[in-house]
Design a protein around this motif. Sequence first.
Motif, PDB file in Angstrom:
ATOM      1  N   UNK A  13       0.737  -1.281  -0.079  1.00 57.80           N
ATOM      2  CA  UNK A  13       0.045  -0.085  -0.024  1.00 57.80           C
ATOM      3  C   UNK A  13       0.941   1.253   0.059  1.00 57.80           C
ATOM      4  N   UNK A  14       0.673   1.999  -1.026  1.00 52.56           N
ATOM      5  CA  UNK A  14       1.719   3.244  -1.205  1.00 52.56           C
ATOM      6  C   UNK A  14       1.434   4.091  -0.234  1.00 52.56           C
ATOM      7  N   UNK A  15       0.297   4.424   0.437  1.00 49.25           N
ATOM      8  CA  UNK A  15       0.129   5.271   1.684  1.00 49.25           C
ATOM      9  C   UNK A  15       0.879   5.025   2.831  1.00 49.25           C
ATOM     10  N   UNK A  16       1.286   3.574   2.853  1.00 54.52           N
ATOM     11  CA  UNK A  16       2.186   3.328   4.227  1.00 54.52           C
ATOM     12  C   UNK A  16       3.652   3.685   3.994  1.00 54.52           C
ATOM     13  N   UNK A  17       3.708   4.248   2.900  1.00 53.83           N
ATOM     14  CA  UNK A  17       5.300   4.653   2.780  1.00 53.83           C
ATOM     15  C   UNK A  17       5.532   6.450   2.674  1.00 53.83           C
ATOM     16  N   UNK A  18       5.543   7.264   3.663  1.00 55.12           N
ATOM     17  CA  UNK A  18       5.557   8.487   3.471  1.00 55.12           C
ATOM     18  C   UNK A  18       6.943   8.921   3.073  1.00 55.12           C
ATOM     19  N   UNK A  19       7.053  10.337   2.723  1.00 52.67           N
ATOM     20  CA  UNK A  19       8.249  10.906   2.212  1.00 52.67           C
ATOM     21  C   UNK A  19       9.433  10.331   3.138  1.00 52.67           C
ATOM     22  N   UNK A  20      10.620  10.371   2.595  1.00 50.62           N
ATOM     23  CA  UNK A  20      12.126  10.240   3.309  1.00 50.62           C
ATOM     24  C   UNK A  20      12.055  10.787   4.426  1.00 50.62           C
ATOM     25  N   UNK A  21      11.748  12.315   4.535  1.00 46.93           N
ATOM     26  CA  UNK A  21      11.782  13.091   5.643  1.00 46.93           C
ATOM     27  C   UNK A  21      11.021  12.756   6.674  1.00 46.93           C
ATOM     28  N   UNK A  22       9.712  12.378   6.503  1.00 44.50           N
ATOM     29  CA  UNK A  22       8.930  12.108   7.637  1.00 44.50           C
ATOM     30  C   UNK A  22       9.239  10.648   8.430  1.00 44.50           C
ATOM     31  N   UNK A  23       9.509   9.647   7.333  1.00 46.08           N
ATOM     32  CA  UNK A  23      10.250   8.309   7.783  1.00 46.08           C
ATOM     33  C   UNK A  23      11.247   8.817   8.680  1.00 46.08           C
ATOM     34  N   UNK A  24      12.373   9.370   8.452  1.00 43.02           N
ATOM     35  CA  UNK A  24      13.380   9.565   9.070  1.00 43.02           C
ATOM     36  C   UNK A  24      13.342  10.249  10.406  1.00 43.02           C
ATOM     37  N   UNK A  25      11.904  10.896  10.739  1.00 42.47           N
ATOM     38  CA  UNK A  25      11.850  11.474  12.064  1.00 42.47           C
ATOM     39  C   UNK A  25      11.655  10.313  13.038  1.00 42.47           C
ATOM     40  N   UNK A  26      11.406   8.898  12.637  1.00 41.12           N
ATOM     41  CA  UNK A  26      11.536   7.943  13.380  1.00 41.12           C
ATOM     42  C   UNK A  26      12.703   7.265  13.999  1.00 41.12           C
ATOM     43  N   UNK A  27      13.804   7.992  13.580  1.00 38.78           N
ATOM     44  CA  UNK A  27      15.256   7.553  13.990  1.00 38.78           C
ATOM     45  C   UNK A  27      15.962   8.778  14.765  1.00 38.78           C
ATOM     46  N   UNK A  28      16.226   8.819  15.765  1.00 36.30           N
ATOM     47  CA  UNK A  28      16.919   9.878  16.343  1.00 36.30           C
ATOM     48  C   UNK A  28      17.973   9.133  17.461  1.00 36.30           C
ATOM     49  N   UNK A  29      18.738  10.079  18.065  1.00 35.93           N
ATOM     50  CA  UNK A  29      19.752   9.580  18.863  1.00 35.93           C
ATOM     51  C   UNK A  29      20.144  10.997  19.842  1.00 35.93           C
ATOM     52  N   UNK A  30      20.001  11.131  21.103  1.00 34.09           N
ATOM     53  CA  UNK A  30      20.422  12.258  21.840  1.00 34.09           C
ATOM     54  C   UNK A  30      21.250  11.668  23.263  1.00 34.09           C
ATOM     55  N   UNK A  31      22.274  12.470  23.650  1.00 35.14           N
ATOM     56  CA  UNK A  31      23.055  12.197  24.760  1.00 35.14           C
ATOM     57  C   UNK A  31      22.539  13.116  25.805  1.00 35.14           C
ATOM     58  N   UNK A  32      22.457  12.567  26.994  1.00 35.26           N
ATOM     59  CA  UNK A  32      22.029  13.035  28.143  1.00 35.26           C
ATOM     60  C   UNK A  32      22.963  12.904  29.396  1.00 35.26           C
ATOM     61  N   UNK A  33      23.040  14.115  30.304  1.00 37.13           N
ATOM     62  CA  UNK A  33      23.896  14.080  31.198  1.00 37.13           C
ATOM     63  C   UNK A  33      22.937  14.611  32.387  1.00 37.13           C
ATOM     64  N   UNK A  34      23.382  13.998  33.863  1.00 38.15           N
ATOM     65  CA  UNK A  34      22.667  14.333  35.022  1.00 38.15           C
ATOM     66  C   UNK A  34      23.486  14.109  36.100  1.00 38.15           C
ATOM     67  N   UNK A  35      23.394  14.989  37.097  1.00 36.00           N
ATOM     68  CA  UNK A  35      24.127  14.981  38.293  1.00 36.00           C
ATOM     69  C   UNK A  35      23.708  13.851  39.133  1.00 36.00           C
ATOM     70  N   UNK A  36      24.478  13.012  39.926  1.00 26.71           N
ATOM     71  CA  UNK A  36      24.165  12.044  40.999  1.00 26.71           C
ATOM     72  C   UNK A  36      23.389  12.819  42.049  1.00 26.71           C
ATOM     73  N   UNK A  37      22.381  12.362  42.673  1.00 31.94           N
ATOM     74  CA  UNK A  37      21.668  12.923  43.726  1.00 31.94           C
ATOM     75  C   UNK A  37      22.488  12.813  44.799  1.00 31.94           C
TER      76      UNK A  37
END
Length: 306
Positions: free
Chosen positions: A145-169
């Motif tokens: 089904x073609x509608x299950x395949x959005x454009x590349x930009x929209x699909x790539x929004x499903x992939x992300x990575x983010x680095x986080x930091x926090x002080x020890x309590x």
Amino acid sequence: MNMSMTNISNNIAAPSHITSLQTSGILVAQRIRTTTGNVKDHEASAKLCAEAGAEVGAADVTKHLLSGPEFKALKAMTSAVRNGMVQFCFRWSDDWWYVPMTRYAAYCTWEAEMIKLFNERKEAFKAAYTSMRSDAAFRLGDMFKAEEYPDPEEVCQNFSIRALRADVPSGDFRVQIAQDLADDLRKHYVNQTADVVSGMIAAQRTQLIGVMESLAHTCGTDVKENKKGETVVVRRKLHESTLNKALEMIDTFRSFNPAGDQQLEDIRTSLEMALSGVTIDKLRESDSVRSHVEQEVTSILDKFRI
């Protein structure tokens, strides 16, 4: 080998210990978002059940919308990051990891490499996506089904990575709240931290045991039969990374021993003495050095009944 939880809790309850955890490391996390690329096909599911004479909902058909090496490589980043976190850090909670400051620089270098690799694989996936979508039309047949395949930009929004930091309590409960609530909070914090530190000790011991077993094994020899039918003694392959890992743990655990575990320190110092002056070149060139290291490390494992 096991330290009693009572001893750990007593150590943790002391303010100096809480400060030590707070100043000796930092909490880190890497949040990765990916997609399986799978969807349930309701029409195909209903058809399958009808053809089998089964009730609707008795079985489901799941479509694999995405395929190809670029997609698999991008998905594999989740396990790659998890494996790296185990190498550098200690589990703090479901989402956070504790990294000692002695490993922090190396962790940051590795983290930057992972983020760079993730983004490179994401771009490779994006470039290959149009071809994947075209291939899917043939691969899925009538289920495409073609509608299950959005454009590349929209699909790539499903992939992300983010680095986080926090002080020890810090565990400092000198705040303006009811005293009974403060006591309950502190008790909860101490118990929670006891579990964390107990896990750290177990992880440190496991890491030391693993590297010592590997080191003792690679310094050994095997008796084999060559092509002429002669019995020969063959050196096992040495890995420089194994020696470097052992030396890194010796250095890291010298300053990072949250509960002051004496057995951990005894194992560490024994290994340090066994590897004093040892280099990868000496191990490769000298049978006597190899034999010495194998015997000393095996002795440490036997001494502590590991």
